[in-house]
Write a protein that holds these residues in place. Structure first.
Motif, mmCIF file in Angstrom:
data_model
loop_
_atom_site.group_PDB
_atom_site.id
_atom_site.type_symbol
_atom_site.label_atom_id
_atom_site.label_comp_id
_atom_site.label_asym_id
_atom_site.label_seq_id
_atom_site.Cartn_x
_atom_site.Cartn_y
_atom_site.Cartn_z
ATOM 1 N N ASP A 41 0.848 -1.182 0.000
ATOM 2 C CA ASP A 41 0.000 0.000 0.000
ATOM 3 C C ASP A 41 0.894 1.245 0.000
ATOM 4 O O ASP A 41 1.873 1.308 0.750
ATOM 5 N N PRO A 42 0.596 2.245 -0.834
ATOM 6 C CA PRO A 42 1.396 3.480 -0.816
ATOM 7 C C PRO A 42 1.396 4.194 0.532
ATOM 8 O O PRO A 42 2.300 4.983 0.802
ATOM 9 N N VAL A 43 0.368 3.952 1.345
ATOM 10 C CA VAL A 43 0.324 4.514 2.692
ATOM 11 C C VAL A 43 0.411 3.370 3.694
ATOM 12 O O VAL A 43 -0.426 2.477 3.695
ATOM 13 N N TYR A 44 1.422 3.408 4.536
ATOM 14 C CA TYR A 44 1.640 2.347 5.511
ATOM 15 C C TYR A 44 0.701 2.498 6.700
ATOM 16 O O TYR A 44 0.562 3.582 7.263
ATOM 17 N N MET A 45 0.056 1.398 7.079
ATOM 18 C CA MET A 45 -0.778 1.362 8.279
ATOM 19 C C MET A 45 -0.137 0.454 9.320
ATOM 20 O O MET A 45 0.318 -0.648 8.991
ATOM 21 N N ASP A 46 -0.106 0.912 10.559
ATOM 22 C CA ASP A 46 0.327 0.076 11.674
ATOM 23 C C ASP A 46 -0.827 -0.874 11.993
ATOM 24 O O ASP A 46 -1.850 -0.453 12.549
#
Length: 218
Positions: free
Chosen positions: A82-87
């Protein structure tokens, strides 16, 4: 006279991917030119937006993006990564992100070099088209830059050297986007009118035609 519009666009938005080739084709066929203004996605700008969504928002979104891609005949898969990392432990988006800031700044550089829309088209196809795993690794983005008519070595040097300036440009675009009438992407602004969503492309073209849209000469 060339008609101009502003495009507010995010590398994390599947709908941004879905509109881009239509804009490329539009500019190839008609005397119209976009001012390309990449912005950070909502998950980076206002992550609390997603914390307040009804669960049905997410289930419908996931259904709709796959359906819309199939309807448009576009290859599609959620990006890996994903281009935006989620914890995943906290289900939150950390402020420090490994990909999206650099990606968005590269988009600004491409726009400043007059190749913004081709760059968005090439890179979004790499990210969303379903054929590339680990798209940030190796030379996937460099080859996309070459296909867009850009020098990847020059871009890579500039994105590091000008990080603060590019961030400021993006922040300015985000302010301008809201002033133009919406916070979401993709959003087109034309003659003071916002067109939010890839499903407003036909209305946007209709409005261009009302303002004298002409085929590109030659």
């Amino acid at each position: 006279m060339t008609l101009t519009y502003e495009l507010y666009w995010s590398f994390r938005s599947p709908y941004s991917y879905m509109i881009t080739q239509r804009l490329v084709d539009l500019e190839a066929a008609y005397d119209v030119k976009g001012v390309i203004r990449p912005v950070y996605p909502l998950a980076v700008r206002t992550p609390e937006f997603f914390e307040t969504r009804d669960p049905l928002w997410f289930t419908y979104f996931m259904t709709d993006i796959h359906r819309e891609a199939a309807f448009l005949g576009l290859p599609f898969r959620w990006p890996r990564p994903d281009p935006v990392y989620m914890d995943m432990a906290t289900r939150t988006y950390p402020k420090e992100q490994p990909y999206i800031h650099r990606l968005t700044r590269l988009g600004v550089l491409a726009a400043e070099r007059g190749r913004g829309l081709p760059y968005l088209a090439e890179v979004s196809r790499v990210i969303w088209g379903g054929e590339v795993d680990d798209w940030p690794q190796g030379d996937h983005l460099d080859r996309a830059a070459v296909r867009a008519g850009l020098d990847p070595a020059e871009l890579n040097a500039a994105v590091e050297a000008e990080a603060d300036r590019l961030h400021a440009v993006i922040e300015e675009s985000q302010v301008a986007q809201r002033a133009a009438g919406h916070y979401g992407v993709p959003m087109i602004a034309f003659n003071g009118e916002p067109f939010f969503g890839q499903d407003r492309f036909d209305q946007f073209k209709w409005r261009l035609e009302q303002q004298g849209l002409k085929p590109r000469a030659g």
